[in-house]
Design a protein around this motif. Structure first.
Motif, PDB file in Angstrom:
ATOM      1  N   UNK A  75       0.848  -1.188   0.000  1.00 56.78           N
ATOM      2  CA  UNK A  75       0.000   0.000   0.000  1.00 56.78           C
ATOM      3  C   UNK A  75       0.888   1.244   0.000  1.00 56.78           C
ATOM      4  N   UNK A  76       0.708   2.158  -0.949  1.00 54.01           N
ATOM      5  CA  UNK A  76       1.532   3.371  -0.976  1.00 54.01           C
ATOM      6  C   UNK A  76       1.272   4.237   0.263  1.00 54.01           C
ATOM      7  N   UNK A  77       2.361   4.823   0.784  1.00 51.24           N
ATOM      8  CA  UNK A  77       2.256   5.676   1.977  1.00 51.24           C
ATOM      9  C   UNK A  77       2.993   6.981   1.719  1.00 51.24           C
ATOM     10  N   UNK A  78       2.276   8.094   1.942  1.00 50.95           N
ATOM     11  CA  UNK A  78       2.865   9.429   1.877  1.00 50.95           C
ATOM     12  C   UNK A  78       3.043   9.917   3.306  1.00 50.95           C
ATOM     13  N   UNK A  79       4.253  10.348   3.633  1.00 46.87           N
ATOM     14  CA  UNK A  79       4.516  10.944   4.938  1.00 46.87           C
ATOM     15  C   UNK A  79       4.546  12.457   4.818  1.00 46.87           C
ATOM     16  N   UNK A  80       3.906  13.142   5.763  1.00 45.58           N
ATOM     17  CA  UNK A  80       3.904  14.614   5.799  1.00 45.58           C
ATOM     18  C   UNK A  80       4.582  15.033   7.101  1.00 45.58           C
ATOM     19  N   UNK A  81       5.440  16.059   7.025  1.00 43.46           N
ATOM     20  CA  UNK A  81       6.098  16.476   8.254  1.00 43.46           C
ATOM     21  C   UNK A  81       6.544  17.930   8.218  1.00 43.46           C
ATOM     22  N   UNK A  82       6.284  18.617   9.317  1.00 42.95           N
ATOM     23  CA  UNK A  82       6.807  19.962   9.501  1.00 42.95           C
ATOM     24  C   UNK A  82       8.236  19.922  10.016  1.00 42.95           C
ATOM     25  N   UNK A  83       8.693  18.742  10.363  1.00 42.62           N
ATOM     26  CA  UNK A  83      10.068  18.543  10.845  1.00 42.62           C
ATOM     27  C   UNK A  83      10.730  17.450  10.004  1.00 42.62           C
ATOM     28  N   UNK A  84      11.061  17.779   8.741  1.00 42.96           N
ATOM     29  CA  UNK A  84      11.572  16.746   7.837  1.00 42.96           C
ATOM     30  C   UNK A  84      12.872  16.093   8.300  1.00 42.96           C
ATOM     31  N   UNK A  85      13.601  16.737   9.195  1.00 43.32           N
ATOM     32  CA  UNK A  85      14.834  16.128   9.696  1.00 43.32           C
ATOM     33  C   UNK A  85      14.535  14.927  10.585  1.00 43.32           C
TER      34      UNK A  85
END
Length: 117
Positions: A75-85
């Motif tokens: 299943x494809x998963x997109x991660x979203x983050x305001x703290x990409x580090x």
């Protein structure tokens, strides 16, 4: 109709992204934290999961780990983050640093779900 599981602890983000996905004729289920997201993933069948990475208790890295160790591990998963580090997990299909343009998220969702179709 393609089905998306959207996981984020920020209600405004959930509502905004859900509305954008609905306009593209996706069926959307939402979860306000990672544990509820995992429960919904296990109980459902989704064409795409979009998850925030930094959430209390169960974060997006644990969500994607759970998905990759499940019978529906492709299943494809997109991660979203305001703290990409903090994106230590290479198991995401795509990562979008917040803030991002909704158009970019929609294009990414389209690519990942059309590839799965």
């Amino acid at each position: 109709m393609r089905k998306v599981l959207l996981i984020d602890d920020e209600v405004m983000i959930l509502q905004l992204v859900e509305q954008a996905l609905l306009r593209l004729n996706y069926s959307v289920e939402t979860a306000e934290n990672g544990m509820k997201g995992i429960d919904k993933f296990d109980a459902g069948n989704f064409d795409l999961v979009i998850t925030d990475v930094c959430m209390p208790e169960t974060d997006g890295n644990r969500v994607v780990d759970h998905i990759r160790n499940s019978p529906r591990n492709r299943t494809p998963v997109i991660g979203m983050s305001g703290t990409p580090w903090k994106l230590a997990n290479h198991l995401f299909d795509r990562v979008l640093p917040k803030p991002f343009h909704l158009q970019r998220l929609m294009e990414t969702a389209e690519k990942l779900t059309s590839r799965a179709a």
